[in-house]
Enzyme design. Structure first.
Site, PDB file in Angstrom:
ATOM      1  N   ARG A 304      58.733  -9.863  62.102  1.00 21.62           N
ATOM      2  CA  ARG A 304      58.363  -9.193  63.354  1.00 21.62           C
ATOM      3  C   ARG A 304      59.415  -9.502  64.423  1.00 21.62           C
ATOM      4  O   ARG A 304      59.559 -10.661  64.812  1.00 21.62           O
ATOM      5  CB  ARG A 304      56.991  -9.689  63.849  1.00 21.62           C
ATOM      6  CG  ARG A 304      55.849  -9.522  62.864  1.00 21.62           C
ATOM      7  CD  ARG A 304      55.225  -8.144  62.894  1.00 21.62           C
ATOM      8  NE  ARG A 304      54.399  -7.926  61.697  1.00 21.62           N
ATOM      9  CZ  ARG A 304      53.088  -8.196  61.602  1.00 21.62           C
ATOM     10  NH1 ARG A 304      52.457  -8.681  62.643  1.00 21.62           N
ATOM     11  NH2 ARG A 304      52.424  -7.947  60.481  1.00 21.62           N
ATOM     12  N   GLU A 306      59.468  -9.418  67.456  1.00 21.00           N
ATOM     13  CA  GLU A 306      58.822  -9.512  68.765  1.00 21.00           C
ATOM     14  C   GLU A 306      59.447 -10.640  69.563  1.00 21.00           C
ATOM     15  O   GLU A 306      59.538 -11.760  69.069  1.00 21.00           O
ATOM     16  CB  GLU A 306      57.343  -9.850  68.592  1.00 21.00           C
ATOM     17  CG  GLU A 306      56.442  -8.672  68.395  1.00 21.00           C
ATOM     18  CD  GLU A 306      55.000  -9.137  68.212  1.00 21.00           C
ATOM     19  OE1 GLU A 306      54.318  -9.387  69.210  1.00 21.00           O
ATOM     20  OE2 GLU A 306      54.569  -9.276  67.045  1.00 21.00           O
ATOM     21  N   ARG A 312      51.821 -19.235  68.949  1.00 23.31           N
ATOM     22  CA  ARG A 312      51.311 -18.691  67.686  1.00 23.31           C
ATOM     23  C   ARG A 312      52.121 -17.524  67.120  1.00 23.31           C
ATOM     24  O   ARG A 312      51.700 -16.883  66.167  1.00 23.31           O
ATOM     25  CB  ARG A 312      49.845 -18.284  67.848  1.00 23.31           C
ATOM     26  CG  ARG A 312      49.627 -17.209  68.893  1.00 23.31           C
ATOM     27  CD  ARG A 312      48.158 -16.854  68.968  1.00 23.31           C
ATOM     28  NE  ARG A 312      47.992 -15.624  69.725  1.00 23.31           N
ATOM     29  CZ  ARG A 312      46.959 -14.798  69.597  1.00 23.31           C
ATOM     30  NH1 ARG A 312      45.999 -15.076  68.748  1.00 23.31           N
ATOM     31  NH2 ARG A 312      46.882 -13.711  70.316  1.00 23.31           N
ATOM     32  N   HIS A 313      53.267 -17.237  67.701  1.00 23.00           N
ATOM     33  CA  HIS A 313      54.097 -16.149  67.174  1.00 23.00           C
ATOM     34  C   HIS A 313      55.361 -16.680  66.507  1.00 23.00           C
ATOM     35  O   HIS A 313      56.044 -17.543  67.044  1.00 23.00           O
ATOM     36  CB  HIS A 313      54.496 -15.188  68.298  1.00 23.00           C
ATOM     37  CG  HIS A 313      53.391 -14.283  68.720  1.00 23.00           C
ATOM     38  ND1 HIS A 313      52.502 -14.614  69.719  1.00 23.00           N
ATOM     39  CD2 HIS A 313      52.999 -13.070  68.251  1.00 23.00           C
ATOM     40  CE1 HIS A 313      51.619 -13.637  69.864  1.00 23.00           C
ATOM     41  NE2 HIS A 313      51.893 -12.679  68.978  1.00 23.00           N
ATOM     42  N   GLU A 455      42.942 -15.297  66.104  1.00 18.38           N
ATOM     43  CA  GLU A 455      42.987 -14.311  65.031  1.00 18.38           C
ATOM     44  C   GLU A 455      43.871 -14.791  63.882  1.00 18.38           C
ATOM     45  O   GLU A 455      44.989 -15.241  64.094  1.00 18.38           O
ATOM     46  CB  GLU A 455      43.539 -12.994  65.608  1.00 18.38           C
ATOM     47  CG  GLU A 455      43.580 -11.857  64.634  1.00 18.38           C
ATOM     48  CD  GLU A 455      44.982 -11.345  64.428  1.00 18.38           C
ATOM     49  OE1 GLU A 455      45.679 -11.051  65.400  1.00 18.38           O
ATOM     50  OE2 GLU A 455      45.395 -11.269  63.246  1.00 18.38           O
ATOM     51  N   SER A 458      43.970  -9.349  60.327  1.00 16.55           N
ATOM     52  CA  SER A 458      43.638  -8.039  60.857  1.00 16.55           C
ATOM     53  C   SER A 458      43.535  -7.117  59.651  1.00 16.55           C
ATOM     54  O   SER A 458      44.379  -7.170  58.759  1.00 16.55           O
ATOM     55  CB  SER A 458      44.753  -7.601  61.802  1.00 16.55           C
ATOM     56  OG  SER A 458      44.321  -6.512  62.558  1.00 16.55           O
ATOM     57  N   ARG A 506      49.165 -19.672  60.498  1.00 12.22           N
ATOM     58  CA  ARG A 506      48.039 -19.744  61.436  1.00 12.22           C
ATOM     59  C   ARG A 506      46.818 -20.378  60.775  1.00 12.22           C
ATOM     60  O   ARG A 506      46.105 -21.163  61.395  1.00 12.22           O
ATOM     61  CB  ARG A 506      47.665 -18.353  61.946  1.00 12.22           C
ATOM     62  CG  ARG A 506      48.640 -17.841  62.966  1.00 12.22           C
ATOM     63  CD  ARG A 506      48.056 -16.628  63.686  1.00 12.22           C
ATOM     64  NE  ARG A 506      49.062 -16.037  64.555  1.00 12.22           N
ATOM     65  CZ  ARG A 506      48.865 -14.939  65.265  1.00 12.22           C
ATOM     66  NH1 ARG A 506      47.694 -14.312  65.209  1.00 12.22           N
ATOM     67  NH2 ARG A 506      49.821 -14.462  66.027  1.00 12.22           N
TER      68      ARG A 506
END
Lengths: 532, 532
Positions: A304, A306, A312-313, A455, A458, A506
């Protein structure tokens, strides 16, 4: 048998290869010590033992000529219990700490003696620098040593070690690999709980220093426990699914088109063209379902791009992915996933207590709680709970991170569980391929799963009809040309199906009650970290 | 219970979700058929069954209103044996072929009848095009159907099916997902052995067409068998190593520096800088060994930007990687790896015969042979065997691919094994981090492993001394700055260790006696293929 001479007693604590196991070892040294140890093999006799020779010459020449046995059995630190009392054993271990007892006697000095003695035989074909054999050499912390020692029962438990009932009385010690004297960080600092010993001026090690020197940081009991538990999560995940009839698949990571519209995707130079790194294996999992594999899982990296610098990323993490055809209702999928998670939680609870306790020593947390069957809340119920707690949000708004956490606390209070499913998300906040709820077009057959309010998964029932998928993509203003291959996958008979993707790091972080996903990624990648 | 009326008999052969299982199903149709089938649920009664309704509305509206049960048990094709004779069962299956028997009666026409009948109830909230219900609709090949049917024993075995003792007499049939009428390839063509039926003008499907339409090609019995076996290889690999005390690790695929000198590496745009895709997890495996994990393995993608368009090269493949510390000799590593391979071979032989036989039907090959313990040849012996067979090559030359294959044949003749280890490669042909042979500086403590004459693993004892590593890198004219992090990993105490990397797709290809690695990669990547 062990020397019974009374002399200086030198203490060293060794850590075995097992990482979380520790024991105390001593060496007794008397005046005759150098003479007693000066009867090694002749070089001729040694080289006859070629199988051994072949390796040993590249280790540390001070060993060469001293070991007569090549198939000697090395005992593991964790196996050194009272049952082995009074046996003479061989052990390979890493020197964790070394401290002096008695008048100025340190382990280092004694080893130094041996080293000097060994240096008599150091000119037999050594290929590299003999710095270990110089008179100033010493056994540094973190060096790897072979010791011959007698196992001795102790009367008082040794609180600082994992092997509390025995200690080793070393007969001989050989350096297998010498560590540099200056370590970038001290292991005892790296495992100190935050704030502990602050008054005495004891240091802790900040996370970047740990990560920059990961090869040392991974030796700490905390890291060893975290990653052995992580290995367990993967195994429990796969074993549970294999038992349920799932097939493991391998999906490509280099893909020709960005799967989810092109945002947050890494670009790769691919010969004369460009390609992308897969943001999830979802398309490929779904293709396998359309190809009659029925139930599939995969474990692999997910990328990712991002620019999120949060706790948490990560830009690269490990996805535990599931996809399955179902018969009559997508809750069959939820049930399969939640049962898999429950089997993981049970396996960890039952088989990884040592690891959990080890991590807890540095990072205390409450034991992880879960229910059977898993609690499933609908989104509207969750919003009602938040409203009741004073949160202002619309029924179809997405959950913010603080609201997710608050909801986790509310659920814990009301249902006493750290794990639950939130079902039937608003259609508007989910990707175009999510199956709408046929009873209420504002909602969807989709769900997230949470551990300690964060989370970890998903997922959704996916649209398996090409026409409905086209309609939904158009509604989301997605360029149909770019997802043609995806839509076409459903044109030749596709069973109803659903799935989800779990973030391994996670799960480990939240199960152990840690607070940063970098602690559960062996070599984490984020926008600012690409090394080691 | 099944209709006993005598009428037209329509045959259709279904394939279950299990892929390799097949059975024959018939439908009897008499004159009263339409009337008998015209007693469905009222819309009100149907919507009361909301759990079912929720899903079914998005499947195929012709089903809606016809199914009374929501928790009905679906039987798997593979479970349909003589023991179920005379039971009325429900089955979900994909229509594989359909053919007429009797006077002009085809399955398609009969289903068509049902479809027309169902269309009476099609106006209850259907969300998408009702194309299945038009009078011209038919059950196309590859559609997914639910059938209610009676299991009937047959007197003569049905040779064309896997379930040879029973056939199904269909009572009702519902379309769950309709396939488009024109398929990009015919499954029966895709599984036809090369040259088979050529005289009758029967087609085979070329590899690119298969790969372009992988979602259909993966439904063939051959593909199903290959990838179920591949899933087995991964499981056997991990289970064997876990049993041996190995820990699974996850290593990063995005790395900051090209590990092996920068050739053949893919570049990734990483925010404002560049990064690379890992060509192997070797550095990270070695760091784990230096961090006291002792024995580790990982399963994950490996990337090679080689412009090689051969039968055995991919730009992305799955690496089964092993690394372990050893005690006295690097042959401990070889023994661990060969034993792991032997456990895989045994597991496949004992538990995957159906899959092996299925693949053999299309691609005949000799059963895979192996010895216990595994044959280990030294490089010099291999060169001598090749010399004897008339090959001209120097003692320290690398093996060419044709010579590897020839050697494989010579070894098979002499030792009757398809699997062996070639040990002690010339130092000059191996990477800089390979441990030299202490007895002969022209050779090294390194090895390859071969299946049916092709390399599946390359491995070695690694240099674990920073100084020796620096010397060897300098000798290879490698920029020391670029590998500083690698060398530094060994400065804080490193045990002697070795390992290797196995190519999963090659193992599957060669075990099954296939001839192209694209057959054993679900979604292969090569310089010319990035899709699907």
């Amino acid at each position: 048998m062990p020397s019974t001479a009374v002399g200086m007693r030198c203490g060293c604590v060794c850590v075995g290869g097992g990482g979380v196991f520790k024991l105390r070892a001593f060496m007794w040294v008397d005046a005759e010590f150098p003479a007693k140890r000066a009867a090694p093999l002749s070089p001729a006799a040694a080289s006859a033992s070629t199988k051994f020779f072949e390796v040993i010459k590249y280790w540390c020449v001070c060993v060469f000529g001293c070991l007569r046995e090549t198939d000697r059995t090395l005992v593991r630190v964790q196996d050194l219990t009272a049952e082995k009392a009074d046996q003479l054993i061989w052990l390979r271990a890493r020197v964790h700490t070394s401290r002096a007892k008695g008048k100025m006697c340190t382990l280092i000095r004694k080893c130094h003696l041996i080293t000097v003695e060994m240096s008599l035989f150091c000119n037999c074909g050594a290929l590299f620098e003999l710095r270990l054999l110089t008179p100033s050499a010493s056994i540094t912390k973190e060096s790897i040593v072979d010791v011959e020692a007698a196992v001795r029962k102790v009367e008082q438990k040794i609180e600082s070690c994992s092997q509390q009932d025995v200690e080793l009385h070393i007969e001989r010690i050989f350096v297998i690999s010498q560590a540099e004297a200056r370590l970038p960080l001290q292991l005892e600092d790296a495992v100190r709980p935050d704030g502990d010993g602050e008054e005495e001026g004891r240091a802790t090690v900040n996370q970047d220093t740990k990560l920059d020197n990961r090869v040392i940081d991974l030796r700490t009991t905390t890291s060893q426990a975290i990653f052995r538990l992580q290995s367990g999560v993967c195994q429990l995940f796969r074993d549970t699914l294999t038992q349920k009839g799932f097939v493991e698949i391998q999906t490509p990571k280099i893909i020709s088109a960005a799967s989810e519209g092109g945002a947050n995707v890494f670009t790769v130079s691919y010969f004369k063209t460009s390609a992308y790194l897969a943001q999830s294996p979802q398309l490929y999992k779904q293709m396998c379902i359309c190809a009659d594999f029925d139930k599939v899982f995969c474990v692999g990296p997910v990328f990712r791009a991002e620019d999120s610098n949060t706790h948490r990323h990560l830009t690269e993490f490990v996805g535990l992915d599931i996809e399955m055809a179902f018969n009559y209702h997508y809750h069959e999928v939820i049930d399969s996933i939640t049962d898999t998670m429950v089997q993981i939680f049970k396996g960890l609870r039952d088989n990884f207590q040592t690891e959990i306790q080890t991590v807890n020593k540095q990072f205390p947390s409450e034991p992880f709680k879960f229910l059977e069957p898993t609690l499933r809340l609908e989104y509207t119920e969750a919003v009602a709970m938040l409203h009741e707690a004073g949160v202002e949000m619309g029924d179809e708004d997405d959950l913010s991170t603080p609201n997710e956490k608050l909801l986790g606390r509310l659920v814990k209070e009301k249902y006493d569980t750290d794990f639950y499913v939130l079902d039937k998300y608003p259609l508007a906040v989910r990707p175009f391929y999510t199956m709408p709820d046929p009873n209420n077009p504002k909602y969807s057959n989709s769900y997230d799963m949470f551990m300690r309010g964060e989370e970890i998964l998903s997922g959704a029932q996916r649209i398996h009809d090409a026409q409905l998928l086209t309609d939904r993509a158009t509604h989301h203003q997605i360029d149909l040309e770019k997802i043609k291959a995806y839509i076409d996958s459903f044109r030749y008979g596709a069973p109803p199906h659903g799935g989800g993707g779990i973030g391994l790091e996670r799960v480990c972080m939240l199960y152990l009650g840690l607070h940063n996903v970098r602690q559960t990624s062996m070599f984490p990648r984020d926008p600012k970290r690409l090394t080691p």
